[in-house]
Design an enzyme around this catalytic site. Structure first.
Site, PDB file in Angstrom:
ATOM      1  N   CYS A 151       4.539  17.792  36.163  1.00  0.00           N
ATOM      2  CA  CYS A 151       4.791  18.880  35.395  1.00  0.00           C
ATOM      3  C   CYS A 151       3.319  19.256  34.706  1.00  0.00           C
ATOM      4  CB  CYS A 151       5.440  19.197  34.274  1.00  0.00           C
ATOM      5  SG  CYS A 151       5.602  17.411  33.123  1.00  0.00           S
ATOM      6  N   HIS A 244       4.155  24.106  29.103  1.00  0.00           N
ATOM      7  CA  HIS A 244       2.998  23.373  29.122  1.00  0.00           C
ATOM      8  C   HIS A 244       1.880  24.585  29.262  1.00  0.00           C
ATOM      9  CE1 HIS A 244       5.170  19.645  29.233  1.00  0.00           C
ATOM     10  NE2 HIS A 244       4.898  19.291  30.289  1.00  0.00           N
TER      11      HIS A 244
END
Length: 355
Positions: A151, A244
């Site tokens: 990720c 993120h």
């Protein structure tokens, strides 16, 4: 089927698949301690989202993930999001593949294997060609493993990909990663409130190495990694629930102009869009002229969490340019990326309908 269905990523798979036009959840599997319970009972208070568990799945009986014969009765393929040791995950995923069940994995255990495609459909759909070599190794007709990358890289690698013909040579990146990437909420991880932790085990290395596999090529039945750019990464855990962010600096062999970079981002067309995959974001990338964007709370859900946001492109004193990127880590970076990969595999004929 969803193997590892009770964890946070498994829960995200279930949520995203609720109204999917192609896929229907027919089996939920987890550890032996959850087997035999209804999904609602097995998850209990660990359900991580504000919305309710989809009713059909809530009443399903959880199957032991190790009982592959039972799982195989119900599914055409499985998503895998188990929380186990890496060698155990690889053994489990290969066992499913050898039972002729294609596996689309959220896990890292098989990412480094040369004949396992690690796919972002908008970047390297052509890597699926390596599956035929993998099936020969495993001795299967239909079973194989495909994985999605970490990720942490799925905010900045999409931004760099349209610029590859300018030959990026050096990249420095610092990621600011949400707590859901650790499978946590603020309720279950109160130590993260008002806090930053400057270490996520293994994340720096994944962030430096995995992009080179995505940018590699298939040759003689294996994926050959790209040699450049050299990437230096630092990954921090920050007090955000989801999303993120990455601060990126990059130097090129053939330095583009700022206008050329923005043009590439604005006009980046992808294989996922051309194939009209149901989850494919249109557009994949968005750029903000506002220097205060992207922001995690405002922009992580761009394109239902499947898109990537970019901002603050400017000259850099040590590198050529720097900019900031943002992606939703459990949608684009985890379950959603797996679903999009499965759509690509189905469209390309790698996952047959067998149940």
């Amino acid at each position: 089927g969803i193997v590892g269905a009770t964890g946070m990523v498994g829960q995200r798979f279930i949520s995203l698949l609720k109204d999917h036009p192609w896929f229907e959840v027919n089996c939920v599997a987890a550890s032996a301690r959850s087997a035999g319970k209804t999904y609602r009972e097995a998850v209990g208070e660990r359900w991580a989202f504000a919305w309710e568990i989809p009713e059909k799945v809530a009443g399903m009986t959880v199957v032991d993930a190790a009982d592959i014969d039972e799982v195989s009765k119900h599914v055409d393929f499985v998503f895998c999001a188990v929380d186990m040791k890496k060698d155990e995950i690889r053994a489990l995923e290969e066992a499913y593949a050898k039972h002729e069940i294609p596996v689309v994995s959220n896990n890292s255990a098989c990412r480094g294997i040369e004949d396992v495609p690690m796919v972002v459909p908008e970047i390297n759909a052509d890597h699926l060609a390596v599956i035929e070599a993998q099936k020969k190794r495993l001795g299967t007709k239909n079973g194989f493993i495909a994985v999605k990358p970490n990720c942490s890289i799925q905010s900045y690698v999409p931004a760099l990909t349209p610029l590859l013909d300018f030959e990026p040579e050096k990249v420095s990146v610092c990621t600011y990663q949400a707590i859901s990437g650790a499978g946590k909420t603020f309720k279950t991880w109160p130590e993260m409130v008002d806090n930053v932790i400057p270490y996520i085990g293994g994340e720096d290395e994944k962030s430096e190495n995995e992009p080179l596999k995505l940018w590699g090529h298939v040759e003689d039945g294996k994926i050959v990694n790209a040699a450049l750019p050299v990437i230096s990464a630092q990954c921090l855990r920050v007090a955000c629930s989801d999303g993120h962010m990455a601060a990126v600096s990059v130097s090129f062999k053939k330095k583009p102009t700022i206008e050329q970079i923005k043009e590439r981002w604005a006009n980046y067309e992808t294989e996922a869009q051309r194939l009209e995959l149901p989850s494919a974001p249109k557009p994949f990338l968005q750029y903000f002229e506002d220097p205060s964007r992207p922001q995690t709370r405002l922009d992580r859900d761009f394109q239902n969490g499947f898109g990537v946001s970019i901002g603050r492109l400017r000259e850099d004193k040590l590198f050529d340019y720097r900019f900031v990127c943002l992606s939703h880590n459990t949608v684009r970076g985890a379950a959603g990326g797996g679903i999009l990969t499965a759509e690509l595999l189905c469209r390309k004929g790698y996952i047959p309908h067998r149940v």
